[in-house]
Motif scaffolding. Sequence first.
Motif, mmCIF file in Angstrom:
data_model
loop_
_atom_site.group_PDB
_atom_site.id
_atom_site.type_symbol
_atom_site.label_atom_id
_atom_site.label_comp_id
_atom_site.label_asym_id
_atom_site.label_seq_id
_atom_site.Cartn_x
_atom_site.Cartn_y
_atom_site.Cartn_z
ATOM 1 N N LEU A 1 1.418 -19.584 4.208
ATOM 2 C CA LEU A 1 2.159 -19.948 3.000
ATOM 3 C C LEU A 1 1.999 -18.923 1.871
ATOM 4 C CD1 LEU A 1 1.670 -23.805 2.988
ATOM 5 C CD2 LEU A 1 3.686 -22.508 3.665
ATOM 6 N N PRO A 2 0.790 -18.436 1.573
ATOM 7 C CA PRO A 2 0.699 -17.393 0.541
ATOM 8 C C PRO A 2 1.444 -16.111 0.915
ATOM 9 C CG PRO A 2 -1.456 -18.346 0.910
ATOM 10 C CD PRO A 2 -0.546 -18.890 1.958
ATOM 11 N N CYS A 3 1.486 -15.794 2.191
ATOM 12 C CA CYS A 3 2.251 -14.615 2.624
ATOM 13 C C CYS A 3 3.737 -14.806 2.337
ATOM 14 C CB CYS A 3 2.040 -14.367 4.114
ATOM 15 S SG CYS A 3 0.388 -13.855 4.547
ATOM 16 N N GLY A 4 4.227 -15.997 2.595
ATOM 17 C CA GLY A 4 5.628 -16.287 2.302
ATOM 18 C C GLY A 4 5.924 -16.214 0.818
ATOM 19 N N TRP A 5 5.006 -16.723 0.011
ATOM 20 C CA TRP A 5 5.203 -16.670 -1.436
ATOM 21 C C TRP A 5 5.205 -15.222 -1.926
ATOM 22 C CZ3 TRP A 5 7.130 -19.324 -5.156
ATOM 23 C CH2 TRP A 5 6.883 -18.969 -6.462
ATOM 24 N N LEU A 6 4.306 -14.413 -1.403
ATOM 25 C CA LEU A 6 4.242 -13.014 -1.809
ATOM 26 C C LEU A 6 5.470 -12.249 -1.325
ATOM 27 C CD1 LEU A 6 2.399 -11.173 -3.401
ATOM 28 C CD2 LEU A 6 1.313 -10.529 -1.274
ATOM 29 N N CYS A 7 5.983 -12.591 -0.152
ATOM 30 C CA CYS A 7 7.232 -11.974 0.320
ATOM 31 C C CYS A 7 8.396 -12.317 -0.594
ATOM 32 C CB CYS A 7 7.545 -12.438 1.739
ATOM 33 S SG CYS A 7 6.619 -11.608 3.010
ATOM 34 N N TYR A 8 8.320 -13.464 -1.222
ATOM 35 C CA TYR A 8 9.407 -13.920 -2.101
ATOM 36 C C TYR A 8 9.301 -13.316 -3.499
ATOM 37 C CZ TYR A 8 12.564 -17.125 -4.474
ATOM 38 O OH TYR A 8 13.584 -17.659 -5.220
ATOM 39 N N THR A 9 8.079 -13.122 -4.014
ATOM 40 C CA THR A 9 7.930 -12.765 -5.421
ATOM 41 C C THR A 9 7.294 -11.406 -5.674
ATOM 42 O OG1 THR A 9 5.766 -13.831 -5.546
ATOM 43 C CG2 THR A 9 7.689 -15.174 -6.087
ATOM 44 N N GLY A 10 6.761 -10.734 -4.677
ATOM 45 C CA GLY A 10 5.990 -9.516 -4.916
ATOM 46 C C GLY A 10 6.835 -8.277 -5.105
ATOM 47 N N THR A 11 6.131 -7.188 -5.365
ATOM 48 C CA THR A 11 6.772 -5.883 -5.429
ATOM 49 C C THR A 11 7.123 -5.459 -3.997
ATOM 50 O OG1 THR A 11 4.678 -4.689 -5.222
ATOM 51 C CG2 THR A 11 5.391 -5.274 -7.457
ATOM 52 N N PRO A 12 7.924 -4.443 -3.829
ATOM 53 C CA PRO A 12 8.319 -4.059 -2.466
ATOM 54 C C PRO A 12 7.142 -3.737 -1.532
ATOM 55 C CG PRO A 12 9.809 -3.056 -4.020
ATOM 56 C CD PRO A 12 8.744 -3.720 -4.827
ATOM 57 N N LEU A 13 6.125 -3.045 -2.033
ATOM 58 C CA LEU A 13 4.990 -2.743 -1.165
ATOM 59 C C LEU A 13 4.166 -3.995 -0.873
ATOM 60 C CD1 LEU A 13 3.796 0.751 -2.386
ATOM 61 C CD2 LEU A 13 4.876 0.131 -0.242
ATOM 62 N N VAL B 1 3.290 -5.630 2.905
ATOM 63 C CA VAL B 1 1.958 -6.038 3.356
ATOM 64 C C VAL B 1 1.952 -7.514 3.736
ATOM 65 C CG1 VAL B 1 -0.430 -6.336 2.615
ATOM 66 C CG2 VAL B 1 0.783 -4.235 2.068
ATOM 67 N N ALA B 2 2.607 -8.342 2.944
ATOM 68 C CA ALA B 2 2.681 -9.771 3.256
ATOM 69 C C ALA B 2 3.476 -10.017 4.535
ATOM 70 C CB ALA B 2 3.300 -10.530 2.086
ATOM 71 N N LEU B 3 4.521 -9.239 4.742
ATOM 72 C CA LEU B 3 5.309 -9.357 5.972
ATOM 73 C C LEU B 3 4.466 -9.020 7.192
ATOM 74 C CD1 LEU B 3 8.140 -9.607 7.398
ATOM 75 C CD2 LEU B 3 8.299 -7.141 7.071
ATOM 76 N N GLN B 4 3.701 -7.941 7.106
ATOM 77 C CA GLN B 4 2.851 -7.553 8.229
ATOM 78 C C GLN B 4 1.763 -8.603 8.491
ATOM 79 O OE1 GLN B 4 3.193 -4.966 10.356
ATOM 80 N NE2 GLN B 4 5.139 -4.639 9.323
ATOM 81 N N MET B 5 1.194 -9.171 7.428
ATOM 82 C CA MET B 5 0.177 -10.202 7.597
ATOM 83 C C MET B 5 0.783 -11.466 8.204
ATOM 84 S SD MET B 5 -2.958 -10.962 7.366
ATOM 85 C CE MET B 5 -3.792 -9.931 6.222
ATOM 86 N N ALA B 6 1.979 -11.831 7.778
ATOM 87 C CA ALA B 6 2.643 -13.006 8.342
ATOM 88 C C ALA B 6 2.977 -12.784 9.818
ATOM 89 C CB ALA B 6 3.901 -13.328 7.550
ATOM 90 N N GLN B 7 3.355 -11.572 10.178
ATOM 91 C CA GLN B 7 3.638 -11.286 11.577
ATOM 92 C C GLN B 7 2.368 -11.366 12.414
ATOM 93 O OE1 GLN B 7 5.578 -7.506 11.260
ATOM 94 N NE2 GLN B 7 7.600 -8.426 11.004
ATOM 95 N N LEU B 8 1.263 -10.910 11.868
ATOM 96 C CA LEU B 8 -0.013 -11.034 12.565
ATOM 97 C C LEU B 8 -0.385 -12.499 12.762
ATOM 98 C CD1 LEU B 8 -2.686 -9.777 13.630
ATOM 99 C CD2 LEU B 8 -3.518 -9.995 11.290
ATOM 100 N N PHE B 9 -0.207 -13.291 11.713
ATOM 101 C CA PHE B 9 -0.473 -14.721 11.833
ATOM 102 C C PHE B 9 0.433 -15.382 12.861
ATOM 103 C CE2 PHE B 9 -2.323 -15.187 7.304
ATOM 104 C CZ PHE B 9 -3.589 -14.916 7.778
ATOM 105 N N ALA B 10 1.694 -14.960 12.916
ATOM 106 C CA ALA B 10 2.635 -15.541 13.882
ATOM 107 C C ALA B 10 2.206 -15.253 15.311
ATOM 108 C CB ALA B 10 4.039 -15.009 13.623
ATOM 109 N N VAL B 11 1.760 -14.036 15.558
ATOM 110 C CA VAL B 11 1.285 -13.692 16.903
ATOM 111 C C VAL B 11 0.060 -14.528 17.259
ATOM 112 C CG1 VAL B 11 0.244 -11.858 18.277
ATOM 113 C CG2 VAL B 11 2.264 -11.385 16.904
#
Length: 83
Positions: free
Chosen positions: A16-28, A32-42
Amino acid sequence: MNIWLVAALVLVILMLPCGWLCYTGTPLERFVALQMAQLFAVLIVLLLAEGYRRTIYFDLSLVLTVLSLASGLVYLRFLERWL
C-alpha cells in the motif's frame, strides 16, 4: 489459513505505501516504488504458490520477474524525456 498465506497478506498490506508513493511521488520516487511493488508482487505469488501447493504459480512468478525487469526498463526509457 497457513503461515504462507498470512505472509502473503502481510506483503499485500506492505504494498500500500508503494502504491501511494507511485501516485504522489516525484518521478524517481515513483520508479523506486514501482520496482519495490514488483518485488513484493513476485514474493506474493511465490508465497501463494507455496500456500496453495500449486507448482504452476512458481512458473508464473518466474515470468513476472522477467516482465518486471522489462517494464522497469521501459518506464526508465519513458522517464528520461523529463530528466
